[in-house]
Design a protein around this motif. Structure first.
Motif, PDB file in Angstrom:
ATOM      1  N   ASN A  89       0.564  -1.098  -0.134  1.00 54.61           N
ATOM      2  CA  ASN A  89       0.042  -0.177  -0.181  1.00 54.61           C
ATOM      3  C   ASN A  89       1.008   1.242   0.055  1.00 54.61           C
ATOM      4  OD1 ASN A  89      -2.372  -1.435   0.132  1.00 54.61           O
ATOM      5  ND2 ASN A  89      -2.544  -1.554   2.201  1.00 54.61           N
ATOM      6  N   GLN A  90       2.409   1.048   0.292  1.00 56.02           N
ATOM      7  CA  GLN A  90       3.100   2.348   0.585  1.00 56.02           C
ATOM      8  C   GLN A  90       3.637   2.563  -0.831  1.00 56.02           C
ATOM      9  OE1 GLN A  90       5.644   1.543   3.496  1.00 56.02           O
ATOM     10  NE2 GLN A  90       4.004   1.704   5.219  1.00 56.02           N
ATOM     11  N   CYS A  91       3.559   1.551  -1.749  1.00 56.47           N
ATOM     12  CA  CYS A  91       4.143   1.736  -3.060  1.00 56.47           C
ATOM     13  C   CYS A  91       3.810   3.010  -3.799  1.00 56.47           C
ATOM     14  CB  CYS A  91       4.298   0.382  -3.883  1.00 56.47           C
ATOM     15  SG  CYS A  91       5.137  -0.903  -2.864  1.00 56.47           S
ATOM     16  N   GLU A  92       2.446   2.898  -3.954  1.00 55.39           N
ATOM     17  CA  GLU A  92       1.625   3.685  -5.207  1.00 55.39           C
ATOM     18  C   GLU A  92       0.297   3.979  -4.487  1.00 55.39           C
ATOM     19  OE1 GLU A  92       0.818   4.358  -9.885  1.00 55.39           O
ATOM     20  OE2 GLU A  92       2.205   2.710  -9.100  1.00 55.39           O
ATOM     21  N   MET A  93      -0.072   5.282  -4.591  1.00 54.44           N
ATOM     22  CA  MET A  93      -1.484   5.662  -4.260  1.00 54.44           C
ATOM     23  C   MET A  93      -2.551   5.213  -5.456  1.00 54.44           C
ATOM     24  SD  MET A  93      -3.514   6.871  -1.962  1.00 54.44           S
ATOM     25  CE  MET A  93      -2.452   7.565  -0.688  1.00 54.44           C
ATOM     26  N   LEU A  94      -3.300   4.507  -5.155  1.00 53.27           N
ATOM     27  CA  LEU A  94      -4.666   4.049  -6.125  1.00 53.27           C
ATOM     28  C   LEU A  94      -5.540   5.049  -6.392  1.00 53.27           C
ATOM     29  CD1 LEU A  94      -4.520   0.089  -5.788  1.00 53.27           C
ATOM     30  CD2 LEU A  94      -3.681   1.421  -7.625  1.00 53.27           C
ATOM     31  N   ASP A  95      -6.042   5.432  -7.356  1.00 53.51           N
ATOM     32  CA  ASP A  95      -7.289   6.329  -7.418  1.00 53.51           C
ATOM     33  C   ASP A  95      -8.521   5.478  -7.728  1.00 53.51           C
ATOM     34  OD1 ASP A  95      -5.867   8.568  -7.367  1.00 53.51           O
ATOM     35  OD2 ASP A  95      -5.153   9.217  -9.252  1.00 53.51           O
ATOM     36  N   GLU A  96      -8.258   4.552  -8.582  1.00 53.63           N
ATOM     37  CA  GLU A  96      -9.423   3.487  -9.058  1.00 53.63           C
ATOM     38  C   GLU A  96      -9.214   2.257  -8.169  1.00 53.63           C
ATOM     39  OE1 GLU A  96     -11.656   4.469 -10.558  1.00 53.63           O
ATOM     40  OE2 GLU A  96     -10.894   6.672 -11.349  1.00 53.63           O
ATOM     41  N   VAL A  97      -9.631   2.246  -6.984  1.00 54.80           N
ATOM     42  CA  VAL A  97      -9.597   1.045  -6.048  1.00 54.80           C
ATOM     43  C   VAL A  97     -10.647   0.170  -6.735  1.00 54.80           C
ATOM     44  CG1 VAL A  97      -9.903   0.009  -3.853  1.00 54.80           C
ATOM     45  CG2 VAL A  97      -8.750   2.469  -4.141  1.00 54.80           C
ATOM     46  N   GLU A  98     -11.639   0.507  -7.328  1.00 55.83           N
ATOM     47  CA  GLU A  98     -12.850  -0.562  -7.596  1.00 55.83           C
ATOM     48  C   GLU A  98     -12.192  -0.951  -8.842  1.00 55.83           C
ATOM     49  OE1 GLU A  98     -13.422   2.729  -7.167  1.00 55.83           O
ATOM     50  OE2 GLU A  98     -14.687   2.515  -5.397  1.00 55.83           O
ATOM     51  N   GLU A  99     -11.532  -0.564  -9.633  1.00 61.24           N
ATOM     52  CA  GLU A  99     -11.037  -1.145 -10.884  1.00 61.24           C
ATOM     53  C   GLU A  99      -9.823  -2.142 -10.601  1.00 61.24           C
ATOM     54  OE1 GLU A  99      -9.017   0.273 -15.232  1.00 61.24           O
ATOM     55  OE2 GLU A  99     -10.123   1.673 -14.127  1.00 61.24           O
ATOM     56  N   TRP A 100      -9.260  -1.712  -9.508  1.00 61.17           N
ATOM     57  CA  TRP A 100      -8.092  -2.603  -9.344  1.00 61.17           C
ATOM     58  C   TRP A 100      -8.600  -4.105  -8.746  1.00 61.17           C
ATOM     59  CZ3 TRP A 100      -6.452  -3.778  -4.085  1.00 61.17           C
ATOM     60  CH2 TRP A 100      -5.307  -4.621  -3.922  1.00 61.17           C
ATOM     61  N   ILE A 101      -9.660  -3.835  -7.867  1.00 56.47           N
ATOM     62  CA  ILE A 101     -10.399  -4.887  -7.340  1.00 56.47           C
ATOM     63  C   ILE A 101     -10.794  -6.008  -8.389  1.00 56.47           C
ATOM     64  CG2 ILE A 101     -12.244  -5.895  -5.875  1.00 56.47           C
ATOM     65  CD1 ILE A 101     -11.745  -3.425  -4.080  1.00 56.47           C
ATOM     66  N   LEU A 102     -11.576  -5.198  -9.481  1.00 52.19           N
ATOM     67  CA  LEU A 102     -12.242  -5.687 -10.528  1.00 52.19           C
ATOM     68  C   LEU A 102     -10.962  -6.826 -11.072  1.00 52.19           C
ATOM     69  CD1 LEU A 102     -14.944  -6.503 -12.132  1.00 52.19           C
ATOM     70  CD2 LEU A 102     -14.258  -4.311 -13.380  1.00 52.19           C
ATOM     71  N   ILE A 103      -9.913  -6.159 -11.388  1.00 56.77           N
ATOM     72  CA  ILE A 103      -8.741  -6.850 -12.280  1.00 56.77           C
ATOM     73  C   ILE A 103      -8.300  -8.155 -11.199  1.00 56.77           C
ATOM     74  CG2 ILE A 103      -6.351  -6.737 -12.935  1.00 56.77           C
ATOM     75  CD1 ILE A 103      -7.064  -3.773 -13.596  1.00 56.77           C
ATOM     76  N   MET A 104      -8.164  -7.772 -10.129  1.00 60.48           N
ATOM     77  CA  MET A 104      -7.805  -8.865  -9.185  1.00 60.48           C
ATOM     78  C   MET A 104      -8.947 -10.000  -9.026  1.00 60.48           C
ATOM     79  SD  MET A 104      -4.635  -8.046  -7.159  1.00 60.48           S
ATOM     80  CE  MET A 104      -4.840  -8.411  -5.537  1.00 60.48           C
ATOM     81  N   ARG A 105      -9.944  -9.860  -9.321  1.00 67.70           N
ATOM     82  CA  ARG A 105     -11.083 -10.976  -9.230  1.00 67.70           C
ATOM     83  C   ARG A 105     -11.033 -11.777 -10.464  1.00 67.70           C
ATOM     84  NH1 ARG A 105     -13.391 -11.711  -4.492  1.00 67.70           N
ATOM     85  NH2 ARG A 105     -14.586 -10.001  -3.373  1.00 67.70           N
ATOM     86  N   HIS A 106     -10.178 -11.150 -11.429  1.00 71.38           N
ATOM     87  CA  HIS A 106     -10.127 -11.935 -12.670  1.00 71.38           C
ATOM     88  C   HIS A 106      -8.505 -12.593 -13.034  1.00 71.38           C
ATOM     89  CE1 HIS A 106     -13.459  -9.550 -13.985  1.00 71.38           C
ATOM     90  NE2 HIS A 106     -13.854 -10.331 -14.686  1.00 71.38           N
ATOM     91  N   TYR A 107      -7.855 -12.653 -11.566  1.00 73.57           N
ATOM     92  CA  TYR A 107      -6.689 -13.730 -11.530  1.00 73.57           C
ATOM     93  C   TYR A 107      -6.916 -14.641 -10.542  1.00 73.57           C
ATOM     94  CZ  TYR A 107      -4.435 -11.001 -15.493  1.00 73.57           C
ATOM     95  OH  TYR A 107      -4.195 -10.344 -16.605  1.00 73.57           O
ATOM     96  N   CYS A 108      -6.247 -15.641 -10.625  1.00 80.85           N
ATOM     97  CA  CYS A 108      -6.366 -16.654  -9.562  1.00 80.85           C
ATOM     98  C   CYS A 108      -5.181 -17.386  -9.072  1.00 80.85           C
ATOM     99  CB  CYS A 108      -7.461 -17.672  -9.878  1.00 80.85           C
ATOM    100  SG  CYS A 108      -6.870 -19.028 -11.115  1.00 80.85           S
ATOM    101  N   LEU A 109      -5.133 -17.674  -7.806  1.00 84.01           N
ATOM    102  CA  LEU A 109      -4.089 -18.595  -7.468  1.00 84.01           C
ATOM    103  C   LEU A 109      -4.466 -19.893  -6.990  1.00 84.01           C
ATOM    104  CD1 LEU A 109      -1.014 -18.978  -6.046  1.00 84.01           C
ATOM    105  CD2 LEU A 109      -2.136 -17.959  -4.156  1.00 84.01           C
ATOM    106  N   VAL A 110      -3.978 -20.935  -7.317  1.00 83.66           N
ATOM    107  CA  VAL A 110      -4.243 -22.225  -7.297  1.00 83.66           C
ATOM    108  C   VAL A 110      -3.099 -23.271  -6.834  1.00 83.66           C
ATOM    109  CG1 VAL A 110      -5.470 -24.326  -8.010  1.00 83.66           C
ATOM    110  CG2 VAL A 110      -6.315 -22.130  -8.909  1.00 83.66           C
ATOM    111  N   VAL A 111      -3.160 -23.830  -5.972  1.00 86.48           N
ATOM    112  CA  VAL A 111      -2.101 -24.680  -5.245  1.00 86.48           C
ATOM    113  C   VAL A 111      -2.746 -26.104  -5.367  1.00 86.48           C
ATOM    114  CG1 VAL A 111      -0.448 -25.608  -3.091  1.00 86.48           C
ATOM    115  CG2 VAL A 111      -1.356 -22.985  -3.896  1.00 86.48           C
ATOM    116  N   ALA A 112      -1.984 -27.181  -5.768  1.00 85.84           N
ATOM    117  CA  ALA A 112      -2.332 -28.585  -5.805  1.00 85.84           C
ATOM    118  C   ALA A 112      -1.438 -29.616  -5.459  1.00 85.84           C
ATOM    119  CB  ALA A 112      -2.949 -28.877  -7.244  1.00 85.84           C
ATOM    120  N   SER A 113      -1.500 -30.863  -4.893  1.00 86.17           N
ATOM    121  CA  SER A 113      -0.794 -31.977  -4.522  1.00 86.17           C
ATOM    122  C   SER A 113      -1.025 -33.172  -4.992  1.00 86.17           C
ATOM    123  CB  SER A 113      -0.417 -31.906  -3.257  1.00 86.17           C
ATOM    124  OG  SER A 113      -1.401 -32.340  -2.122  1.00 86.17           O
TER     125      SER A 113
END
Length: 264
Positions: A195-219
């Motif tokens: 959060n200290q790296c850069e101030m975000l003006d469009e938080v909603e857009e950033w959340i929308l982008i994050m919703r469209h990527y995933c992390l999956v772990v399997a064994s």
């Protein structure tokens, strides 16, 4: 591969050795405390080129034959925005080969998910324009517009990603979208630093982008045995709840365990 080699050759204390026509080895000397030095012990990294649209089994056999790969050891495979470039069947062949080769395997997948919504359709069109996905024929059928079934357009949701890995031989699979990963897998200290790296003006857009990527772990199923050099029992990486070393939290992720279901 060659551009990486040129960059590495400019760094001090590195030794680069050829192993075969498509690979080389980088060795870093170090002291017992882990710092670079003049001792005879080395950290070793193998760089190997391979087209994943071709036989993955031949790649694994070459790694065993020429690069010292030991499939019986605990193995972590990381794919960061790699699967999205593969046709669906080739991506499944990749996962099956890994599951069948490494009895004590974990995989970590980071990939976009289109989610079949308007934002995902814009992502898809950008990727088609960039040549990542095949362009649609002007007279395409909306229900079958890809001449090549790409993983990105076939596996469009988190649930589909998790099921796919289970179907390909991984008996424990857990995943979340990157917004939930930011809230749970990423630690509070890491979030404060981010959060200290850069101030975000469009938080909603950033959340929308994050919703469209995933992390999956399997064994794989036999990865339940503890490693000989650590106190970590491998399946804990896929655990959900307060004792999850990854931070996976109930209600913020989905999982699938047990024998794989039949492929549709």
């Amino acid at each position: 591969m060659e551009s990486k080699r040129r960059l590495l050759s400019e760094l001090p204390n590195l030794t680069i050795e050829d192993e075969d026509t498509d690979g080389y080895v980088v060795r870093v000397p170090h002291h017992d405390d882990g710092s670079a030095g003049e001792e005879n012990t080395f950290s070793t990294c193998h760089f190997v080129a391979h087209d994943l649209r071709q036989s993955v089994q031949s790649l694994l056999e070459r790694l065993v034959r020429s690069h010292g790969l030991q499939p019986e050891l605990p193995t972590l495979v990381v794919l960061e925005c790699v699967q999205m470039y593969l046709p669906e069947e080739e991506s499944r062949e990749l996962w099956r080969a890994i599951a069948n080769t490494f009895p004590r395997a974990h995989v970590a997948l980071y990939d976009p998910i289109l989610l079949e919504d308007s934002f995902g359709r814009v992502m898809e069109q950008h990727l088609r324009n960039a040549g990542v996905l095949p362009r649609m024929h002007p007279n395409h059928d909306d229900d079958n517009h890809d001449t090549i079934r790409m993983s990105l357009t076939v596996t469009q949701t988190l649930e589909q990603q998790v099921r796919k890995l289970n179907e390909c031989g991984f008996d424990t699979v857990v995943g979340c979208d990157m917004w939930n990963a930011y809230e749970t897998v990423v630690t509070p200290l890491q979030r404060r630093r981010a959060n200290q790296c850069e101030m975000l003006d469009e938080v909603e857009e950033w959340i929308l982008i994050m919703r469209h990527y995933c992390l999956v772990v399997a064994s794989t199923s036999t990865s339940t045995s503890s490693t000989t050099d650590t106190n970590i029992t491998l399946p804990t990486l896929c655990r959900i709840g307060p004792d999850s070393p990854m931070g996976f939290t109930e209600g913020k992720c989905i999982s699938m365990s047990g024998p794989r279901p039949p492929a549709p």
